[in-house]
Structure formats: structure tokens, C-alpha cells
Design a protein around this motif. Structure first.
Motif, PDB file in Angstrom:
ATOM      1  N   ARG A 206      11.800   4.451   1.855  1.00  0.00           N
ATOM      2  CA  ARG A 206      12.327   4.774   0.524  1.00  0.00           C
ATOM      3  C   ARG A 206      12.409   3.537  -0.356  1.00  0.00           C
ATOM      4  NH1 ARG A 206      16.675   4.704  -2.642  1.00  0.00           N
ATOM      5  NH2 ARG A 206      17.868   3.416  -1.167  1.00  0.00           N
ATOM      6  N   LEU A 207      12.946   2.451   0.201  1.00  0.00           N
ATOM      7  CA  LEU A 207      13.089   1.226  -0.588  1.00  0.00           C
ATOM      8  C   LEU A 207      11.728   0.658  -0.973  1.00  0.00           C
ATOM      9  CD1 LEU A 207      16.030  -0.484   1.341  1.00  0.00           C
ATOM     10  CD2 LEU A 207      16.080   0.368  -1.013  1.00  0.00           C
ATOM     11  N   LYS A 208      10.791   0.710  -0.063  1.00  0.00           N
ATOM     12  CA  LYS A 208       9.460   0.188  -0.376  1.00  0.00           C
ATOM     13  C   LYS A 208       8.807   0.989  -1.496  1.00  0.00           C
ATOM     14  CE  LYS A 208       5.010  -1.211   1.539  1.00  0.00           C
ATOM     15  NZ  LYS A 208       4.274  -0.705   0.358  1.00  0.00           N
ATOM     16  N   ARG A 209       8.906   2.315  -1.406  1.00  0.00           N
ATOM     17  CA  ARG A 209       8.280   3.163  -2.422  1.00  0.00           C
ATOM     18  C   ARG A 209       8.988   3.068  -3.764  1.00  0.00           C
ATOM     19  NH1 ARG A 209       7.447   8.727   1.196  1.00  0.00           N
ATOM     20  NH2 ARG A 209       5.621   8.010   2.393  1.00  0.00           N
ATOM     21  N   ASN A 210      10.309   3.175  -3.761  1.00  0.00           N
ATOM     22  CA  ASN A 210      11.070   3.219  -5.018  1.00  0.00           C
ATOM     23  C   ASN A 210      11.044   1.895  -5.759  1.00  0.00           C
ATOM     24  OD1 ASN A 210      11.662   5.820  -4.322  1.00  0.00           O
ATOM     25  ND2 ASN A 210      13.868   5.527  -4.062  1.00  0.00           N
ATOM     26  N   SER A 214       5.669  -4.992  -2.399  1.00  0.00           N
ATOM     27  CA  SER A 214       4.263  -5.234  -2.065  1.00  0.00           C
ATOM     28  C   SER A 214       4.043  -6.316  -1.012  1.00  0.00           C
ATOM     29  CB  SER A 214       3.493  -5.621  -3.335  1.00  0.00           C
ATOM     30  OG  SER A 214       4.040  -6.803  -3.909  1.00  0.00           O
ATOM     31  N   ASN A 215       5.121  -6.972  -0.585  1.00  0.00           N
ATOM     32  CA  ASN A 215       4.988  -8.040   0.417  1.00  0.00           C
ATOM     33  C   ASN A 215       6.131  -7.882   1.416  1.00  0.00           C
ATOM     34  OD1 ASN A 215       4.457 -10.325   1.865  1.00  0.00           O
ATOM     35  ND2 ASN A 215       4.793 -11.764   0.196  1.00  0.00           N
ATOM     36  N   VAL A 216       5.929  -6.971   2.380  1.00  0.00           N
ATOM     37  CA  VAL A 216       7.000  -6.515   3.264  1.00  0.00           C
ATOM     38  C   VAL A 216       6.647  -6.804   4.715  1.00  0.00           C
ATOM     39  CG1 VAL A 216       8.177  -4.460   4.171  1.00  0.00           C
ATOM     40  CG2 VAL A 216       7.782  -4.703   1.703  1.00  0.00           C
ATOM     41  N   GLY A 217       7.599  -7.381   5.439  1.00  0.00           N
ATOM     42  CA  GLY A 217       7.493  -7.530   6.878  1.00  0.00           C
ATOM     43  C   GLY A 217       8.584  -6.742   7.567  1.00  0.00           C
ATOM     44  N   ILE A 218       8.201  -5.947   8.572  1.00  0.00           N
ATOM     45  CA  ILE A 218       9.158  -5.196   9.384  1.00  0.00           C
ATOM     46  C   ILE A 218       9.068  -5.769  10.796  1.00  0.00           C
ATOM     47  CG2 ILE A 218       9.871  -2.926  10.232  1.00  0.00           C
ATOM     48  CD1 ILE A 218       8.240  -1.758   7.841  1.00  0.00           C
ATOM     49  N   THR A 280      -1.094  -4.574   0.159  1.00  0.00           N
ATOM     50  CA  THR A 280       0.324  -4.401  -0.151  1.00  0.00           C
ATOM     51  C   THR A 280       1.027  -3.510   0.872  1.00  0.00           C
ATOM     52  OG1 THR A 280      -0.168  -2.519  -1.600  1.00  0.00           O
ATOM     53  CG2 THR A 280      -0.086  -4.707  -2.616  1.00  0.00           C
ATOM     54  N   ASN A 281       0.328  -3.100   1.930  1.00  0.00           N
ATOM     55  CA  ASN A 281       0.960  -2.288   2.964  1.00  0.00           C
ATOM     56  C   ASN A 281       1.971  -3.120   3.748  1.00  0.00           C
ATOM     57  OD1 ASN A 281      -0.690  -0.126   2.284  1.00  0.00           O
ATOM     58  ND2 ASN A 281      -2.259  -0.690   3.770  1.00  0.00           N
ATOM     59  N   ALA A 282       3.022  -2.470   4.227  1.00  0.00           N
ATOM     60  CA  ALA A 282       4.005  -3.157   5.064  1.00  0.00           C
ATOM     61  C   ALA A 282       3.336  -3.627   6.348  1.00  0.00           C
ATOM     62  CB  ALA A 282       5.163  -2.223   5.386  1.00  0.00           C
ATOM     63  N   LYS A 283       3.778  -4.785   6.847  1.00  0.00           N
ATOM     64  CA  LYS A 283       3.252  -5.348   8.091  1.00  0.00           C
ATOM     65  C   LYS A 283       4.340  -5.230   9.159  1.00  0.00           C
ATOM     66  CE  LYS A 283      -0.243  -6.918   5.604  1.00  0.00           C
ATOM     67  NZ  LYS A 283       0.129  -6.344   4.295  1.00  0.00           N
ATOM     68  N   VAL A 284       3.984  -4.622  10.293  1.00  0.00           N
ATOM     69  CA  VAL A 284       4.931  -4.444  11.390  1.00  0.00           C
ATOM     70  C   VAL A 284       4.467  -5.294  12.562  1.00  0.00           C
ATOM     71  CG1 VAL A 284       6.179  -2.787  12.821  1.00  0.00           C
ATOM     72  CG2 VAL A 284       5.199  -2.053  10.642  1.00  0.00           C
ATOM     73  N   PHE A 295       7.378 -13.365   4.126  1.00  0.00           N
ATOM     74  CA  PHE A 295       7.307 -12.139   3.339  1.00  0.00           C
ATOM     75  C   PHE A 295       8.404 -12.179   2.293  1.00  0.00           C
ATOM     76  CE2 PHE A 295       5.967 -11.209   7.671  1.00  0.00           C
ATOM     77  CZ  PHE A 295       4.722 -10.609   7.473  1.00  0.00           C
ATOM     78  N   LYS A 296       8.124 -11.605   1.127  1.00  0.00           N
ATOM     79  CA  LYS A 296       9.149 -11.558   0.082  1.00  0.00           C
ATOM     80  C   LYS A 296      10.331 -10.714   0.548  1.00  0.00           C
ATOM     81  CE  LYS A 296       9.946 -10.531  -4.794  1.00  0.00           C
ATOM     82  NZ  LYS A 296       9.347 -10.053  -6.064  1.00  0.00           N
ATOM     83  N   ASP A 297      10.049  -9.563   1.179  1.00  0.00           N
ATOM     84  CA  ASP A 297      11.099  -8.699   1.719  1.00  0.00           C
ATOM     85  C   ASP A 297      10.926  -8.566   3.216  1.00  0.00           C
ATOM     86  OD1 ASP A 297      12.734  -6.977  -0.533  1.00  0.00           O
ATOM     87  OD2 ASP A 297      10.754  -7.590  -1.251  1.00  0.00           O
ATOM     88  N   VAL A 298      11.972  -8.858   3.965  1.00  0.00           N
ATOM     89  CA  VAL A 298      11.960  -8.710   5.419  1.00  0.00           C
ATOM     90  C   VAL A 298      12.985  -7.665   5.815  1.00  0.00           C
ATOM     91  CG1 VAL A 298      12.548  -9.821   7.608  1.00  0.00           C
ATOM     92  CG2 VAL A 298      11.078 -11.003   5.963  1.00  0.00           C
ATOM     93  N   PHE A 299      12.549  -6.696   6.626  1.00  0.00           N
ATOM     94  CA  PHE A 299      13.425  -5.668   7.169  1.00  0.00           C
ATOM     95  C   PHE A 299      13.540  -5.869   8.677  1.00  0.00           C
ATOM     96  CE2 PHE A 299      11.842  -3.843   3.265  1.00  0.00           C
ATOM     97  CZ  PHE A 299      12.917  -3.121   2.753  1.00  0.00           C
ATOM     98  N   ILE A 300      14.768  -5.920   9.166  1.00  0.00           N
ATOM     99  CA  ILE A 300      15.011  -6.009  10.605  1.00  0.00           C
ATOM    100  C   ILE A 300      15.849  -4.802  11.009  1.00  0.00           C
ATOM    101  CG2 ILE A 300      15.967  -7.386  12.486  1.00  0.00           C
ATOM    102  CD1 ILE A 300      15.409  -9.856  10.875  1.00  0.00           C
ATOM    103  N   PRO A 301      15.202  -3.770  11.577  1.00  0.00           N
ATOM    104  CA  PRO A 301      15.952  -2.598  12.045  1.00  0.00           C
ATOM    105  C   PRO A 301      16.663  -2.895  13.365  1.00  0.00           C
ATOM    106  CG  PRO A 301      13.593  -2.122  11.657  1.00  0.00           C
ATOM    107  CD  PRO A 301      13.762  -3.612  11.700  1.00  0.00           C
TER     108      PRO A 301
END
Length: 357
Positions: A206-210, A214-218, A280-284, A295-301
Motif C-alpha cells: 500500500r505504501l509503495k503504491r500510494n 521507486s527505490n525500495v528495499g525489503i 522501480t520495482n521493490a527489491k527483496v 535504498f531510499k526506503d527500507v522496509f524490515i518486516p
């Protein structure tokens, strides 16, 4: 993407320029915290060498970092980039060898790299040495001694991390003097609470889409569903559904939701890798594979899981990949490996997604 790698000489600081200006007839070993520009100096030296000879190799330890370099250097006319095992198999002859993230290598591997060339440029940070599960790695100062140098020479300024993210990283990794080397402020890490792990992943989508991120690491702690299940069976983690802690699971979940995603994970002796660092796809990927990247945005679940002290350095590496926004997602209670949810290190209040529905 090339600007991320090869910042113009005029934009470098005085210390960085000093390393770039060194003559090419002597070896050097450079150290610095995450984001201090080690890879940048390595690439300036590689470009200098490439201008006078094809007899050089750029060596990194992981396939992910090799791909990152290759994608970033397409317009710089640099070649001869190897991950270590390919370099070891081919043993190319070269006058110069440039090694990034040298703290990933053992003493024997470092000596092998040094002896393969006349001149070596080595770059690393002992605090980011996280492959001890594979072998006993060598600290950066010892590598300097192996090259006949008194010590590794430091880069001081951290350009990647904000002060707020660096202060958080110091606590997570039990590392000192990171924040004082940072020069810019930004938002504090964001804590996001959900009811389930699936809800965590839905929130990332949701956050990525909304926000058109464009520069996301999971970043995940395990490669495959099999390796995560094995970790539980061996008593390394205490969770009900360990498979959900893997890159493979997240990749499959995103695809099931129609969200394009790229990934890298190792399965036994095979590697599944679908990475294009221009997209611009998220990188996992795993915490370990992310070392050397940003990455500009990093998500750590899965920040509710206690992974144990032996993964402290790897978790430190994961939280220091962020340039701007660090998002930490959890269900239930935050792990004791992180500051408590009411800590002033986070944004004023953690977000509880369950309250929105």
C-alpha cells in the motif's frame, strides 16, 4: 543510477579527494562507516586504472553486490567486475585489484587476492563483517598490515544516513560514533504495527503504491522457506510460521497480489536472482545480501521476532541501508533487539494498522 555510484570529483569532500588523488603505484586500505563513500572511492580508483590499462579486477564477495555494481556502471565503461567465487574459479591475471567490502573475506582469501596482483586497493568496515557463519573473516586493519601498511585509513563523514536513522542504528547494532559522522537530519524510523505478517506485507504494498516509492528495499532474515523452517527446527528462532520470514515467501506473496517485485535468494547451491537496479520495482533480499547497497526506503518486516545476539551485526547492516525512510513492521510486541515501541528514537507514535479498519 550512475550518479549514485560515480559522484563527480568536484562534489567529493577533501578527504575523499585525497584518496582519489593518490598515485596508482601504491596499495591502500580505506575504512569508514556505512555511507561514508568507500565504494565511491573504490570506483574512482577503478576508473583511473581503467583509463591506463585493462589489467584490473573489481572484486566483491556477493553476487548481489556484483550485480549492483554492474548495473550502476553500464555507462562508465568499467568492466572486470567479479564476485569472489567467480574470480577464484577464473583467477584472471591483473596488475591491479580493487576489493570492496573486504571485511567479508578470510585471512587466506585476502592473501590470495593480494598475491594475485601487483597493487591492491581495499575498502571495508569491520563493524559490517557479518559472514562469520561461513568462515572467520579478517578485520580491515589486519588487511592493511598484510599489505605492509600501518593501518587502514579512515573516511570520516557519513553521507548516506540521517542523524536520526544513525542514532537508531547505533542502538540496534551496539555500535558507537555513527551519528556524529552524519551531516543531515531527516525523519525518525517509523514503527508500524499490524495484526499479522500478511498485513505487514500488505502495508508495504500500500505504501509503495500510494506514495509512488521507486527505490525500495525489503530486507529479510532468511533466503528460502526451507532455510527458515530449518532455523526453527534447530532452535535458532521461536516462531509459529518461520517460512514467512524468508525472501522466497515475500516474493511469492507480492506476486500473488499483483505487485511486481525483484529478488535474490540462495537455495542450497543454486541462486535465484532477478534484479535490475535500474527498475522501480521493490527489491527483496536478505540482510546479508543487502550489504554494500542502499535504498531510499527500507522496509524490515517481522520486527516482533528475537533473532538472537549472533545476528546483531546483520541487523545493523540491514538498518543502515536506508537513505531516507526506515519502516519497521511488527505484530504483537516489538522484539527486544529493537528499542521499546515508546522510545523517542521512533516517530512520535507508532502506527497501528489494525486501528484503521
Amino acid at each position: 543510477m550512475e550518479d549514485e555510484f560515480y559522484i563527480d570529483y568536484a562534489k567529493l569532500d577533501d578527504i575523499q579527494r585525497g584518496f582519489v588523488n593518490r598515485k596508482l603505484n601504491k596499495s591502500m586500505v580505506v575504512t569508514g562507516t556505512a555511507g561514508s563513500g568507500k565504494s565511491l572511492i573504490a570506483l574512482h580508483k577503478a576508473k583511473q586504472v581503467a583509463n591506463i590499462t585493462d589489467s584490473y579486477c573489481v572484486v566483491v564477495y556477493t553476487k548481489t553486490l556484483r550485480r549492483y555494481f554492474e548495473d550502476g556502471l553500464k555507462n562508465l565503461e568499467l568492466k572486470n567486475v567479479y564476485h569472489y567465487h567467480r574470480w577464484k574459479d577464473e583467477k584472471p591475471s591483473a596488475k591491479y585489484i580493487i576489493v570492496d567490502e573486504c571485511q567479508d573475506f578470510s585471512a587466506d582469501e585476502i592473501n590470495e587476492l593480494i598475491n594475485s596482483a601487483e597493487i591492491g586497493f581495499f575498502f571495508g568496515d569491520t563493524d559490517q563483517s557479518i559472514v562469520e557463519f561461513r568462515t572467520q573473516t579478517q578485520d580491515v586493519d589486519t588487511t592493511a598490515h598484510a599489505l605492509g601498511l600501518p593501518r587502514a585509513e579512515p573516511l570520516y563523514t557519513n553521507y548516506r544516513l540521517t542523524i536520526e536513522n544513525a542514532e537508531f542504528a547505533e542502538i540496534v547494532g551496539d555500535v558507537q560514533d555513527v551519528a556524529e559522522k552524519c551531516i543531515r537530519h531527516g525523519g525518525k524510523p517509523e514503527l508500524i504495527k499490524t495484526d499479522t505478517i500478511e498485513a505487514q506485507l500488505d502495508e508495504i504494498i500500500r505504501l509503495k503504491r500510494n506514495n509512488s516509492l521507486s527505490n525500495v528495499g525489503i530486507l529479510m532474515p532468511f533466503n528460502t522457506i526451507k532455510s527458515a523452517n530449518s532455523a526453527k527446527a534447530n532452535g535458532h528462532i521461536l516462531v509459529e510460521n518461520p517460512e514467512k520470514l524468508s525472501v522466497e515467501y515475500v516474493k511469492d506473496y507480492f506476486i500473488s497480489k499483483g505487485e511486481p517485485v525483484e529478488y535474490k535468494y540462495s537455495a542450497d547451491k543454486d541462486t535465484a536472482m532477478d534484479l535490475d537496479f535500474h527498475s522501480t520495482n521493490a527489491k527483496v533480499m536478505t540482510w546479508w545480501c543487502a550489504k554494500g547497497l542502499q535504498f531510499k526506503d527500507v522496509f524490515i518486516p517481522n520486527c516482533q521476532v528475537n533473532y538472537g545476539t549472533n545476528k546483531k551485526k546483520a541487523l545493523y547492516v540491514a538498518v543502515t541501508r536506508v537513505v531516507e525512510n526506515l519502516h519497521l513492521l511488527y505484530s504483537g510486541q516489538i522484539s527486544p533487539q529493537f528499542p521499546k515501541s515508546n522510545s523517542s528514537l521512533y516517530k512520535s507514535n507508532d502506527i497501528d494498522i489494525s486501528d484503521l479498519f
